[in-house]
Write a protein that holds these residues in place. Sequence first.
Motif, mmCIF file in Angstrom:
data_model
loop_
_atom_site.group_PDB
_atom_site.id
_atom_site.type_symbol
_atom_site.label_atom_id
_atom_site.label_comp_id
_atom_site.label_asym_id
_atom_site.label_seq_id
_atom_site.Cartn_x
_atom_site.Cartn_y
_atom_site.Cartn_z
ATOM 1 N N HIS A 136 2.270 30.978 -46.493
ATOM 2 C CA HIS A 136 3.170 31.307 -47.521
ATOM 3 C C HIS A 136 4.368 32.253 -47.088
ATOM 4 N N ASN A 137 3.807 33.310 -46.526
ATOM 5 C CA ASN A 137 4.941 34.334 -46.477
ATOM 6 C C ASN A 137 5.897 33.957 -45.469
ATOM 7 N N ASP A 138 7.022 34.646 -45.949
ATOM 8 C CA ASP A 138 8.492 34.252 -45.328
ATOM 9 C C ASP A 138 9.020 32.955 -45.734
ATOM 10 N N SER A 139 8.219 32.327 -46.563
ATOM 11 C CA SER A 139 8.889 31.020 -47.178
ATOM 12 C C SER A 139 8.553 29.984 -46.099
ATOM 13 N N ILE A 140 7.563 30.191 -45.176
ATOM 14 C CA ILE A 140 7.736 29.247 -43.997
ATOM 15 C C ILE A 140 7.541 27.698 -44.423
ATOM 16 N N PHE A 141 6.743 27.461 -45.371
ATOM 17 C CA PHE A 141 6.581 26.076 -45.882
ATOM 18 C C PHE A 141 7.102 26.102 -47.187
ATOM 19 N N LEU A 142 8.454 26.885 -47.529
ATOM 20 C CA LEU A 142 9.118 26.821 -48.845
ATOM 21 C C LEU A 142 9.599 25.290 -49.099
ATOM 22 N N ASP A 143 10.215 24.662 -48.159
ATOM 23 C CA ASP A 143 10.683 23.343 -48.432
ATOM 24 C C ASP A 143 9.599 22.436 -48.790
ATOM 25 N N LEU A 195 1.263 34.094 -55.955
ATOM 26 C CA LEU A 195 1.906 32.932 -55.394
ATOM 27 C C LEU A 195 2.358 32.255 -56.482
ATOM 28 N N ASP A 196 1.936 32.118 -57.797
ATOM 29 C CA ASP A 196 2.381 31.272 -58.744
ATOM 30 C C ASP A 196 3.643 31.809 -59.357
ATOM 31 N N SER A 197 3.811 33.381 -59.127
ATOM 32 C CA SER A 197 5.009 33.855 -59.661
ATOM 33 C C SER A 197 6.157 33.505 -58.543
ATOM 34 N N CYS A 198 5.921 32.782 -57.514
ATOM 35 C CA CYS A 198 6.658 32.235 -56.723
ATOM 36 C C CYS A 198 7.502 33.582 -55.758
ATOM 37 N N PHE A 199 6.836 34.511 -55.349
ATOM 38 C CA PHE A 199 7.185 35.599 -54.527
ATOM 39 C C PHE A 199 7.298 35.136 -52.975
ATOM 40 N N SER A 200 8.333 35.274 -52.458
ATOM 41 C CA SER A 200 8.506 34.918 -51.087
ATOM 42 C C SER A 200 7.397 35.413 -50.109
ATOM 43 N N PHE A 201 6.914 36.708 -50.446
ATOM 44 C CA PHE A 201 5.857 37.429 -49.592
ATOM 45 C C PHE A 201 4.804 37.927 -50.365
ATOM 46 N N VAL A 202 3.589 37.696 -50.287
ATOM 47 C CA VAL A 202 2.615 38.452 -50.846
ATOM 48 C C VAL A 202 2.031 39.374 -49.865
ATOM 49 N N ARG A 203 2.168 40.694 -49.987
ATOM 50 C CA ARG A 203 1.865 41.711 -48.957
ATOM 51 C C ARG A 203 0.424 42.080 -49.261
ATOM 52 N N MET A 204 -0.486 42.163 -48.687
ATOM 53 C CA MET A 204 -1.982 42.215 -49.012
ATOM 54 C C MET A 204 -2.372 43.468 -47.961
ATOM 55 N N TYR A 205 -2.383 44.465 -48.724
ATOM 56 C CA TYR A 205 -2.914 45.548 -47.967
ATOM 57 C C TYR A 205 -4.484 45.801 -48.146
ATOM 58 N N GLN A 206 -4.943 46.708 -46.926
ATOM 59 C CA GLN A 206 -6.086 47.188 -47.006
ATOM 60 C C GLN A 206 -5.951 48.661 -47.404
ATOM 61 N N PHE A 207 -7.204 49.098 -48.481
ATOM 62 C CA PHE A 207 -7.133 50.259 -49.215
ATOM 63 C C PHE A 207 -7.489 51.333 -48.222
ATOM 64 N N MET A 208 -6.335 52.166 -48.014
ATOM 65 C CA MET A 208 -6.416 53.295 -46.985
ATOM 66 C C MET A 208 -6.578 54.763 -47.972
ATOM 67 N N GLN A 219 14.611 37.161 -50.496
ATOM 68 C CA GLN A 219 13.087 36.947 -50.564
ATOM 69 C C GLN A 219 12.467 38.157 -51.162
ATOM 70 N N SER A 220 11.702 38.056 -52.086
ATOM 71 C CA SER A 220 11.051 38.820 -52.900
ATOM 72 C C SER A 220 9.523 39.125 -52.320
ATOM 73 N N GLU A 221 8.941 40.545 -52.711
ATOM 74 C CA GLU A 221 7.821 40.644 -52.209
ATOM 75 C C GLU A 221 6.834 41.146 -53.164
ATOM 76 N N ALA A 222 5.753 40.761 -53.379
ATOM 77 C CA ALA A 222 4.491 41.404 -54.280
ATOM 78 C C ALA A 222 3.625 41.911 -53.231
ATOM 79 N N GLU A 223 3.181 43.165 -53.597
ATOM 80 C CA GLU A 223 2.216 44.212 -53.116
ATOM 81 C C GLU A 223 1.070 44.155 -53.703
ATOM 82 N N PRO A 258 13.170 42.637 -53.336
ATOM 83 C CA PRO A 258 12.637 43.548 -54.469
ATOM 84 C C PRO A 258 11.197 43.455 -54.170
ATOM 85 N N THR A 259 10.407 44.548 -54.643
ATOM 86 C CA THR A 259 8.899 44.446 -54.723
ATOM 87 C C THR A 259 8.229 44.521 -56.361
ATOM 88 N N GLY A 260 7.387 43.721 -56.232
ATOM 89 C CA GLY A 260 6.603 43.548 -57.449
ATOM 90 C C GLY A 260 5.247 44.318 -56.979
#
Length: 683
Positions: free
Chosen positions: A456-463, A370-383, A345-349, A307-309
């Motif tokens: 952070h993304n993909d929960s690479i260091f979630l453990d 990050l503190d909302s614990c989204f698995s991905f924080v997708r950070m886009y450039q403004f097109m 895995q959840s996604e914030a955009e 799901p995307t936030g």
Amino acid sequence: MTVKISFADLTHMGQVVAANTFPLGSTMVASYAKQELGDEIDVEVFKYPDDFANYLDKGMPQFAGFSAFSWNIRLAHEYAKRIKTASPKTITVFGGPNFPDSPKDQEAFLKRFPHIDCYLEFEGELSFVALYRALKEIDFDWERFRNEKRLVQNIRYMVDGQFVAAPLAKKIEDPNIVPSPHLNGLSDKFYDGVLIPMIQSTRGCPYQCAFCWEGGSYFQKVKRFNQDRVIEELRYISKRVGKVPDLCIVDANFGIFEGDMETAREIHRIQQEHPNRWPRTILAATSKNNKERTIEIVELLKETLPPTGAVQSTDQTVLANIKRKNVPNEVLARMAQVTKEQGGQSEAELILCLEGDNKKAHFQTVKDMLDSCFSFVRMYQFMMLPGTKSASQEHRDKYGFRTRFRVLPRCFGKYRFQNEHFFCAEIEEIVTGNNTMTHEEYLDCRALHLTVETFHNDSIFLDLAQFLGRQGIKRSEFIEAIRDRVFTDAPGIQKLYEGFRKEEQKNTWESYDMLDAFLRQDGCIDKYISGEYGTNELYKYRALAVFEHLPALHDLAYGAAYSLLAGYNRLTDEAKSYLSELKEFSLLRKLAPLDTKQATRRVFHYDFPALLERMFEADPAAFRFPDGVEIEILHTDQQRELIEGYIKQYTTTLIGLGRILLRANMNRLYRTARKVIHAESFA
């Protein structure tokens, strides 16, 4: 005589299949045309340039239709130019979202792309058929149509330097008048083991986001396809999709209607019966504000639907400027938690440098997610997307946008028309500063993006992050500590950051015309194909870090963790013991994750399979084995099959690895772990 019509939604092929989805929009226009015009027309739809070139070898169509997106407009125009040269009477018709909304900008667009005979704005199904019938009345004489300045709904074109625009038709009231391009077989050719099938259950979006093409008034009334049709399409696709693991739902807000829950139930039923448990992943923009139903869908589909936030920013000034209102952060955090509990895995955009954005506000937005614990924080450039409020001169002037031009990542290549080969690349405009954010501050934000993407993304260091969380240390603190150490404690990783910044600067130009001139130089496109220019820097450098520098990433992350724990007076001997073994376990699972032949056994003093099953949310002390436990770390057969599918889709080139990182839930590709049970245990 049968009228020959082509519809092309082309993808670039220079490195990988850049737009690796079915051509849904084109097939819907073609389906409606075939329904209304029947045997009068001979219709074919194309995705791959080679397939289209082979078709053109056999003769020119009377109508050449093209879908125009930011990722293929120049490629489509290059084919239109060559078609018009070879067959002047062929009518080139374009449609799609890559088109401005003001008459002045539309005129400039058509002058920039002079081989577009006409552009059909917004929905193309009815307007294309109306255009066909109007031209049929005059024996398909396009020159006469132009010279008489004839009009059909939604049409825009140039004649003798004059811009001609007809009134816009109302939005289609009942989208069910458009036949399903899946159920009528028009999309059958695209089940090739590479392309991702797409479906649409709603058209329109009730929100008015300034940066989005669907934020205009035309789209605000949302119309829905019949639920029976959606279910039939899903069943039809499931029988043909093969090993492609994904499904794309193109709705602007999946989960906004009760019918979306029915769609989710049908997907769940199909998964239980499908030999490959298709779909493994659903690519969809989930509802922006109705999160309760989204949570319900996630609880049903579990890891299938990330799901995307789509918050874009948590700064209230920025949100007011872009006409957006977000749900509270605590609701987003709950959605992320439910997703994690279901193994997904959840996604914030987020979008950098929006109207009124500044460094402090953007950093805070990243921390909030990050503190909302989204698995991905997708950070886009403004097109700067044509047709959006953000791209208007009003917003450019008011917010002081400073922009640069670049080639879209992966959107370039060498193509053929008859006996000629030509090169082509797509150009986009991005915002790299505004009157509240300097360019240097923008670059600082991009460095933060690389840190979050890598660590952070993909929960690479979630453990590791879960353990720190049990000690009261926030994820934003963890990421900040890593960022602070990159340039002091990790020379290898520091070089990646330096390369990232240099490459971003190298790949942008001050104007469209300057970049266009550069692309016309001999051998220039070869530099893009080879990767010297034009990659998605964020995913390229994340791929370099994850696939080539994983031990160094672990050293940096665990060094930051030790420092934080010491600062909180939590670095006990027990913590050191656990982190030492966790680091080794983590590397064995994640190193070379696409190498499915690698299997290892180790003796640990913690039951890591049990902790892994609990997503490391449990207290490690409760799973300590003082005498040790032997653990096997390997890929399952199901994982091997999934990895094989992704490699076929994207390849294992550096660019392909970046695409896998973008598309795949890497948690499903990391090796699993199980305790070794010896025969003597049963004696």
